[in-house]
Motif scaffolding. Structure first.
Motif, PDB file in Angstrom:
ATOM      1  N   VAL A 168       0.929  -1.651   0.174  1.00 58.23           N
ATOM      2  CA  VAL A 168       0.037   0.335  -0.455  1.00 58.23           C
ATOM      3  C   VAL A 168       0.777   0.996  -0.103  1.00 58.23           C
ATOM      4  O   VAL A 168       2.027   1.659   0.823  1.00 58.23           O
ATOM      5  N   THR A 213      -6.102  -0.077   0.086  1.00 47.58           N
ATOM      6  CA  THR A 213      -6.970  -1.238   0.406  1.00 47.58           C
ATOM      7  C   THR A 213      -8.418  -0.893  -0.271  1.00 47.58           C
ATOM      8  O   THR A 213      -9.087   0.367  -0.752  1.00 47.58           O
ATOM      9  N   ASN A 215     -13.517   0.165   3.080  1.00 48.00           N
ATOM     10  CA  ASN A 215     -13.441   0.078   4.362  1.00 48.00           C
ATOM     11  C   ASN A 215     -15.198   0.571   4.483  1.00 48.00           C
ATOM     12  O   ASN A 215     -14.962   1.545   5.562  1.00 48.00           O
ATOM     13  N   LYS A 269      -8.757  -8.656   2.245  1.00 49.43           N
ATOM     14  CA  LYS A 269      -8.151  -7.779   1.544  1.00 49.43           C
ATOM     15  C   LYS A 269      -7.549  -7.755   0.502  1.00 49.43           C
ATOM     16  O   LYS A 269      -6.758  -8.168  -0.013  1.00 49.43           O
ATOM     17  N   LEU A 289      -6.543  -4.430  -2.679  1.00 47.86           N
ATOM     18  CA  LEU A 289      -5.602  -3.550  -3.292  1.00 47.86           C
ATOM     19  C   LEU A 289      -6.396  -3.219  -4.153  1.00 47.86           C
ATOM     20  O   LEU A 289      -6.931  -4.112  -5.195  1.00 47.86           O
TER      21      LEU A 289
END
Length: 231
Positions: free
Chosen positions: A1, A7, A10, A225, A227
């Motif tokens: 990151v 990311t 959220n 997770k 990216l």
């Protein structure tokens, strides 16, 4: 990151992230989204992808005409981080002049309120033409910004305290009239009816044409997770 690599959004894992083209409310939009799977979720977490050409073709003609004729107004309100992210975190700066310059380039209206409150208003078309193919595609986030995205209790609470154009996010027709919950629901359902669901495995790398296709996220359990980078 790192700078330019983030990311993914959220957002509570128990909820859907609705289908959208990335930042389609801006004038200058990324053409391609790059996704990389660092940690796949154990249950759920698929990325639905839908073709915006097919979507436009299959959308209810009356809804399509309303959106194309009336266009869309997006309203975004920042309350110093009290409701959602602050403008400082969103724009990754403390400099008001940077935000003002950004909005000028994006042909957006801007209004500073007391303390660190800020309202930004964007006016956009519901469809655009792909820069390479010339095909007309459905390209907007009216359904994702619309107040009906909120859970009913949150929506009721906010609208008791504020006007519809004062909540953190909302979408309207460009003339200021409200978009019906019924039309928004039809749009959301059509997205999911037409979607292909991408099941993530570790180290998967996915490229999405941001103008030809929408993407989202299904609910999941466990760690996940992904990216993302955009150009």
């Amino acid at each position: 990151v790192t700078n330019k690599v983030y990311t993914s959004t959220n957002y509570p894992p128990s909820l859907n992230i609705t289908m959208h083209n990335e930042v389609s409310y801006l004038k200058n939009v990324p053409k391609v989204c790059f996704f990389y799977c660092l940690i796949p979720s154990k249950i759920g977490g698929e990325t639905p992808i839908a073709d915006c050409r097919t979507f436009l073709k299959n959308l209810d003609p009356e809804i399509k005409k309303r959106f194309i004729d009336k266009k869309i107004k997006y309203v975004q309100n920042f309350f110093d981080g009290v409701l959602g992210k602050s403008w400082q975190k969103t724009f990754e700066t403390e400099d008001k002049s940077f935000v003002e310059d950004f909005c000028k380039k994006e042909e957006a209206q801007i209004s500073w309120g007391k303390e660190s409150e800020l309202k930004i208003t964007y006016f956009r078309d519901a469809t655009i033409k792909h820069p390479k193919t010339g095909e007309e595609v459905w390209f907007n986030q009216a359904d994702q910004w619309h107040s009906s995205t909120l859970d009913p209790n949150t929506k009721e609470f906010l609208l008791k305290k504020m006007k519809p154009d004062e909540i953190p996010h909302n979408s309207f027709y460009a003339d200021g009239t409200e978009i019906s919950d019924k039309d928004i629901e039809k749009i959301r359902n059509l997205y999911y009816d037409q979607a292909t669901y991408f099941m993530w495995q570790k180290n998967d790398f996915l490229l999405v044409d941001n103008i030809l296709a929408t993407h989202g996220r299904k609910p999941f359990e466990g760690e996940r997770k992904i990216l993302v980078a955009m150009v």
